[in-house]
Motif scaffolding. Structure first.
Motif: not given
Length: 498
Positions: A288, A227-228, A76, A286
């Protein structure tokens, strides 16, 4: 960055090799029992797919697998670094992809396709079936595949190499004490496991890191998380739109376009190094990115899971009715065993007499490559509990030696049409001599026969089902070797003798 990535890949691959080959019989243990030099569960504690899927299927969770949360959190933050920097199976694919590129196997245009979605659909398929208690992760998880490939396919080859007469004793000693731990490795499914393992490697000669890009469900899980991620590769305004970065991106992440797919980026940094104007940078970003999954694909994945669950539960014979379904000592009941077993082959790797073998269809389709006892290959050593010691998920309990000696794997029966004392009135005591239980589960019934005008005493062996644990040594040692006169079935299995 490529240099650091290469160092990381080599380092983690060496760690994997050390853990894998250290999980052998400790030949310096003179206590009279069996112990391992190390375990293989440390390979799987970095694998959240195994953790999540096993929990969904079995509703059990071992605290040590909480370590995989660290890799989820790191993903993450950093992105899908596991695939490019850590995964040993990914490193193998990367090596053979490098060989393929040097041999000019790849097309120059590196055409992008949508087949990368397959790994996400496969991930959903596996997780969906796990909710209903069916654990399929062992067939598709990269760490399970590489452990199984090394254990079931590579070790038998090394054992053949070890037996070469011209091999120097120093090399033989190294192989025996550090790699093999025992002389003989025989697996009935070695060819199938090896074919599957080699097929995945050969696909790298069609497309670089084929497995990682298109099929790996663990990569799909890390892709969904990345993705995040807080850090991503980002393109700045100095980009010349030359497309060279996209050409050399083997992950199909398209770093040089507006549709950069961070979920596909394995942080190999080929694109950054190839950019002539330094327009690409790995930095905090950041925002996504989207994962382009079609609704049709999601529905197909769910329907396939439902159909698959129906198919894999179909078998010609119910597993509990199959007489040859002999599970390892300490195995959970069949339903829980199948939910916990990740088909890694660790138990078979350390079984000292080749008793444990990969199943074919003895436990139905869902039980393919799960461990079963097969007395045709070997027997369960009486004072050995290595399979329980090494099992990474608890599908096989780590029994104390005294409990293991009383654990019922199956029950032996005598075929009186083939047993020498019964069929030919000649004495044979092989099965009774090798029976390890105390008191022995095989005893003799004496009777007198008339042969050539003289009376002889013949001892007919009989099995006491109250004492037999089904270890299979009687079958394996029976002198009627083509079709042993004593065999073991699963009619009574599980639990301890009282």
């Amino acid at each position: 960055m490529k240099r650091f990535r290469l160092i990381s890949q080599i380092t983690f691959f060496v760690i994997f090799i050390l853990i894998f080959f250290n999980a052998i019989i400790d030949l310096n243990d003179f206590s009279g029992g069996f112990s391992l030099k190390g375990g293989i569960k440390y390979i799987f504690i970095v694998d959240p797919l195994i953790t999540i899927n096993t929990f969904l299927a079995s509703h059990r969770f071992e605290l040590i697998y909480g370590f995989s949360i660290i890799f989820i959190l790191l993903t993450l933050v950093l992105g899908r670094f596991f695939c490019g920097w850590v995964c040993p199976f990914g490193t193998i694919h990367h090596f053979f992809s490098f060989i393929a590129s040097k041999l000019n196997f790849y097309k120059k245009d590196n055409k992008q396709t949508n087949f990368y979605r397959l790994k996400y659909y496969l991930l959903f398929f596996i997780l969906f079936t796990a909710i209903f208690g069916i654990n399929l992760s062992g067939y598709f998880d990269p760490l399970s595949i590489v452990v199984k490939g090394f254990g079931i396919f590579l070790l038998p080859i090394l054992s053949l190499f070890y037996k070469l007469e011209f091999l120097p004793d120093s090399i033989k000693d190294f192989l025996f004490y550090n790699i093999l731990g025992r002389e003989d490795y025989y697996y009935g499914q070695a060819f199938a496991v090896g074919f599957f393992f080699l097929l995945l490697i050969v696909l790298n000669f069609y497309k670089s890191r084929f497995w990682c890009v298109y099929l790996c469900p663990l990569g799909g899980l890390y892709g969904l998380l990345s993705k995040y991620s807080l850090f991503k590769i980002r393109r700045d305004d100095s980009c010349l739109n030359c497309g060279i970065c996209n050409k050399y991106c083997i992950a199909q992440a398209e770093p040089g376009s507006e549709s950069f797919k961070s979920s596909e980026c394995m942080l190999l940094f080929d694109c950054v190094d190839r950019c002539s104007v330094r327009a690409l940078d790995y930095t905090f970003y950041n925002k996504s990115s989207k994962i382009d999954l079609t609704r049709r694909g999601m529905v197909s994945s769910s329907v396939s899971a439902l159909v698959g669950m129906s198919l894999i539960n179909v078998s010609l014979i119910k597993p509990e009715k199959n007489p040859s379904l002999l599970r390892p000592p300490g195995a959970e009941n069949e339903k829980d065993f199948l939910a916990l077993c990740i088909r890694c082959g660790g138990c078979m790797k350390v079984c000292p007499e080749n008793f444990l073998q990969p199943a074919f269809l003895q436990a139905g389709i869902i039980g393919y490559w799960t461990p079963i006892g097969n007395p045709s290959f070997g027997y369960c050593v009486y004072n050995c509990n290595l399979c329980g010691q090494i099992c990474p998920t608890g599908a096989i309990k780590n029994l104390a030696i005294e409990d293991k000696k009383r654990f019922v794997i199956g029950t032996a029966f005598i075929d009186k049409n083939r047993c020498l004392p019964y069929a030919y009135n000649v004495n044979c005591m092989v099965c009774e001599e090798h029976c390890p239980t105390s008191p022995k589960a095989i005893f003799f019934y004496e009777h007198t026969v008339l042969k050539n005008g003289k009376e002889y005493i013949v001892k007919n062996p009989m099995v006491n089902p109250e004492l037999c644990i089904g270890c299979g040594i009687c079958t394996y040692k029976c002198p009627v070797s083509d079709m042993p006169a004593i065999y073991v079935t699963s009619i009574k299995k599980g639990g301890l003798l009282t």
